[in-house]
Design an enzyme around this catalytic site. Sequence first.
Site, PDB file in Angstrom:
ATOM      1  N   MET A  60     -75.895 -87.018 -11.167  1.00 30.42           N
ATOM      2  CA  MET A  60     -75.340 -88.263 -11.688  1.00 30.42           C
ATOM      3  C   MET A  60     -74.347 -88.861 -10.701  1.00 30.42           C
ATOM      4  SD  MET A  60     -75.311 -90.455 -14.055  1.00 30.42           S
ATOM      5  CE  MET A  60     -74.331 -91.927 -13.825  1.00 30.42           C
ATOM      6  N   GLU A  61     -74.489 -90.173 -10.500  1.00 33.10           N
ATOM      7  CA  GLU A  61     -73.795 -90.884  -9.427  1.00 33.10           C
ATOM      8  C   GLU A  61     -72.406 -91.406  -9.792  1.00 33.10           C
ATOM      9  OE1 GLU A  61     -76.564 -92.075 -11.109  1.00 33.10           O
ATOM     10  OE2 GLU A  61     -76.416 -94.228 -11.437  1.00 33.10           O
ATOM     11  N   HIS A 101     -79.966 -89.735  -2.870  1.00 36.52           N
ATOM     12  CA  HIS A 101     -80.175 -90.642  -4.005  1.00 36.52           C
ATOM     13  C   HIS A 101     -78.839 -90.975  -4.680  1.00 36.52           C
ATOM     14  CE1 HIS A 101     -82.532 -92.215  -7.486  1.00 36.52           C
ATOM     15  NE2 HIS A 101     -81.456 -91.828  -8.155  1.00 36.52           N
ATOM     16  N   GLU A 102     -78.089 -89.952  -5.026  1.00 38.74           N
ATOM     17  CA  GLU A 102     -76.824 -90.198  -5.744  1.00 38.74           C
ATOM     18  C   GLU A 102     -75.842 -90.929  -4.840  1.00 38.74           C
ATOM     19  OE1 GLU A 102     -77.245 -89.770  -8.752  1.00 38.74           O
ATOM     20  OE2 GLU A 102     -78.946 -88.402  -8.606  1.00 38.74           O
ATOM     21  N   HIS A 153     -76.622 -94.575  -4.613  1.00 34.27           N
ATOM     22  CA  HIS A 153     -76.233 -95.315  -5.817  1.00 34.27           C
ATOM     23  C   HIS A 153     -74.861 -95.969  -5.660  1.00 34.27           C
ATOM     24  CE1 HIS A 153     -79.245 -95.011  -8.899  1.00 34.27           C
ATOM     25  NE2 HIS A 153     -79.207 -93.703  -9.038  1.00 34.27           N
TER      26      HIS A 153
HETATM   27  N1  TRP Z   1     -78.526 -91.957 -12.966  1.00 32.98           N
HETATM   28  C1  TRP Z   1     -79.016 -90.618 -12.760  1.00 32.98           C
HETATM   29  C2  TRP Z   1     -79.846 -90.662 -11.473  1.00 32.98           C
HETATM   30  O1  TRP Z   1     -80.909 -91.190 -11.441  1.00 32.98           O
HETATM   31  C3  TRP Z   1     -79.877 -90.096 -13.817  1.00 32.98           C
HETATM   32  C4  TRP Z   1     -79.358 -89.875 -15.191  1.00 32.98           C
HETATM   33  C5  TRP Z   1     -79.489 -90.660 -16.265  1.00 32.98           C
HETATM   34  C6  TRP Z   1     -78.822 -88.706 -15.696  1.00 32.98           C
HETATM   35  N2  TRP Z   1     -79.065 -90.046 -17.393  1.00 32.98           N
HETATM   36  C7  TRP Z   1     -78.664 -88.841 -17.065  1.00 32.98           C
HETATM   37  C8  TRP Z   1     -78.460 -87.527 -15.082  1.00 32.98           C
HETATM   38  C9  TRP Z   1     -78.192 -87.808 -17.871  1.00 32.98           C
HETATM   39  C10 TRP Z   1     -77.965 -86.511 -15.873  1.00 32.98           C
HETATM   40  C11 TRP Z   1     -77.853 -86.644 -17.248  1.00 32.98           C
HETATM   41  O2  TRP Z   1     -79.415 -90.280 -10.467  1.00 32.98           O
HETATM   42 ZN    ZN Z   2     -80.740 -92.586  -9.868  1.00 29.53          ZN
END
Ligand code: TRP
Ligand code: ZN
Length: 852
Positions: free
Chosen positions: A256-257, A290-291, A294
């Site tokens: 998670m970013e 990826h993160e 973001h």
């Molecule tokens: N935004 C995160 C990603 O794509 C993904 C994500 C969405 C997420 N909901 C989550 C990660 C819940 C962990 C838990 O990088």
């Molecule tokens: Zn993402």
Amino acid sequence: MRDATPQTIYLSDYQPFGYLVDEVALTFDLDPHQTRVKSRIAFRPNPDAADSRFFLHGEDLKLISAQIDGRSVTPEVTETGLTCDVPDGPFIWEAEVEIDPKRNTALEGLYMSNGMYCTQCEAEGFRKITYYPDRPDVMSVFTVTINGPHPVLLSNGNPVAQGPNHAEWHDPWPKPAYLFALVAGDLVAHSDRFTTMSGREVDLNLYVRPGDEGKCAFGMEALKASMKWDEEVYGREYDLDLFNIVAVDDFNMGAMENKGLNIFNSAAVLASPETSTDDNFERIEAIIAHEYFHNWTGNRITCRDWFQLCLKEGLTVYRDSQFTSDMRSAPVKRISDVIDLRSRQFAEDQGPLAHPVRPESFQEINNFYTATVYEKGAEVIGMLKTLVGDEAYAKALDLYFERHDGDAATIEDWLKVFEDTTGRDLTQFKRWYSQAGTPHLAVTEAWDAGKGVLTLSFTQHTPPSVATPDPAPQVLPIAVGLVGPDGSEVAPTRILEMTEAQQSFVFDGLDERPVASILRGFSAPVVLEHDQSKQERLHLLAHDSDAFNRWEAGRTLARQSLLDTILLSSAPDAAWLDALDLLLTDETLEPAFRALMLGLPSHAELASTLHTKGHTPDPAAIHEAIETTRDAMAHRFADVLGQLYARHMVDAPYRPDAEQSGKRALTNAALSLLTRVQGPDRAEGQYAQADNMTQQLSALGTLVRTGHGDKALSDFETRWQNDRLVMDKWFGLQVSQASPDDATEVAQRLTEHADFNWKNPNRFRAVFGSLAMHHAGFHHVSGKGYTLLAEWLMRLDPVNPQTTARMCSAFQTWRRYDAARQAKIEVELDRMLAQPGLSRDTREMLSRIREA
Ligand code: TRP
Ligand code: ZN
């Protein structure tokens, strides 16, 4: 979240929130069962909003007190939030709530994992921390105070004060609540520094549990490489003095970013040669990138509402795939991405869960973090880049960052920057965002020998779905090359732009009839129907200068051979095997590419192909055909594979780079086939000698699959019992390598193992994700696979709805199968839907699947 009458949210209902948030101050007094959260929020009426209703989201919160401008108020509180009378002008909202992180097994909001506190707020988890307008278009500057007896106390942004049991953080960049994060625990940091393109120094930390320090170096290098790459390729610089990453064992997804404080599933960041495979290393590098990416595509420019999720996810997946292509082998990355797209996204698009890249309604947004939003979303960006060209793409992106920095943007905003830079009308292209379903692209060739003209006539057709009953033609960039009879390129690759349902394109000035290489690089995410002769495919397999289509020619031959084995009981195609033989020994080809050439379409891909062609897939017959084909390959190539194994066995010290991992992929593919004809000695030898997980695990898998694995399995367990990530592999491999008859019993037996901690998503997925992906095992004619999975999903649902709901997709293809299997699945679906207190997440998934 339990909900008797689930509400559907529509894109078309979007309304801005009635208030702007100027500032947020949060204070956390941490306690496992009674954490107190104080909030002080400066609101002011939003001049652009029509609706001035003051509603704050809030779930599972105990409201202790609330004040407006210092005076106590008594809001009207419901299960989902609160409302309150508020002044006409600006005002300060203050509240104190109590939450219970230790009982939070859903891993959403503030929760505990192995004694450490952490948060997950995307998409709608912040409302489980305090009352707030929990929507991405409400952005604000956050100051966070944390009190708790933990050596490490982290939040977003920069530290402003640190004392014993106390820390204060300030994030100067306005952000939506979903990017909030907090971590507290007994953690150790692996630290480094990065100097940005403008010369600013950034401190980098990767925080892990004591004992995991040895698994940080690779992730840190990947982070620095990502930071550099985003500067060089997109001109994007990091914008805080500090960038922290934390590894957490209990996590629903990959990572998670959160602004300045990325939180990772430990499986998505911790790596060492002894405990991680080459595939793990590559995946970790991609997720870190990826993160990090973001930070610009997601954080500095965020989404107006959750329907725009692909705005950040499609673009960021596209960017991380570009990064991997640059760091490793571009053709190998493209081929792997297409394999993945076909197996996950095409299946989704063909079934009851089909939805557009930008959905128009949902009940639970967590159910829309899908292969369609992410991977098809990235394909759409790739097509856009192909259509406008690299230079215009770069200009459009510069404009996007300049125009929308600080915004909560939409797909309309995104497309507008392309229209404004190129002058193109993207109205039709926009259908890629609004229509579900995978287009089928049929092509026929007409050759006029007298004139030297080749005409390609294309027809596009998208099968209708519940989401898109009446699809219109889409813009398809079709990359076409022509390969001459001598194998040379007749003309440079041309991008045909198809916009009609039917369209022809002419290639003239040709001396001899060439072989058409269509959809090079998989230039559009479609199902290509091209009645090429076997001779022509063999020609492309031998000569195509486009690595993707060269692989694709082999893939198509393999698929046809397998279909003939399944439907007509034919022996594997000798001409295809002969052609493969030549490629395997071609030392000008990368080993990783040759390893891919040795791969076969998966059971699931064959099931999907059979279904598309109007047959009912029989999982047992598919399994038999793959086994027969693998045996034939093993016999046919035994000598060659023995030579490849010896020649490419890496004896240099382990490096997780593309070159070495390609060689290991090839020798491991060879090992797997050789074991079929030579017995277990070679695999036992490799297992015993391996100094890295890639070779150890691959040998173990081969031994288990061929029924010689018992000793190695117990050795492996003794050796790795204290390493959770390696033990996940041990659990998963026993299921994935089991025979179709045994897979369910193996999974069942593993649930009785002392270390089967089913509340940990990684461990649950190791067993049940592997079962769901074991096509012939899961779809065993007895129905036992369905029953076991359904039972465990129902056990998990009250504990962790998000992970349960995601795993329901195992049933999404059920209408493909015979009546007997469908009836068995229907029983399970109905049993699950009748479960009292079913979560909103799981209910939505099961009812969409059930209605198919
Ligand atoms: N935004 C995160 C990603 O794509 C993904 C994500 C969405 C997420 N909901 C989550 C990660 C819940 C962990 C838990 O990088
Ligand atoms: Zn993402």
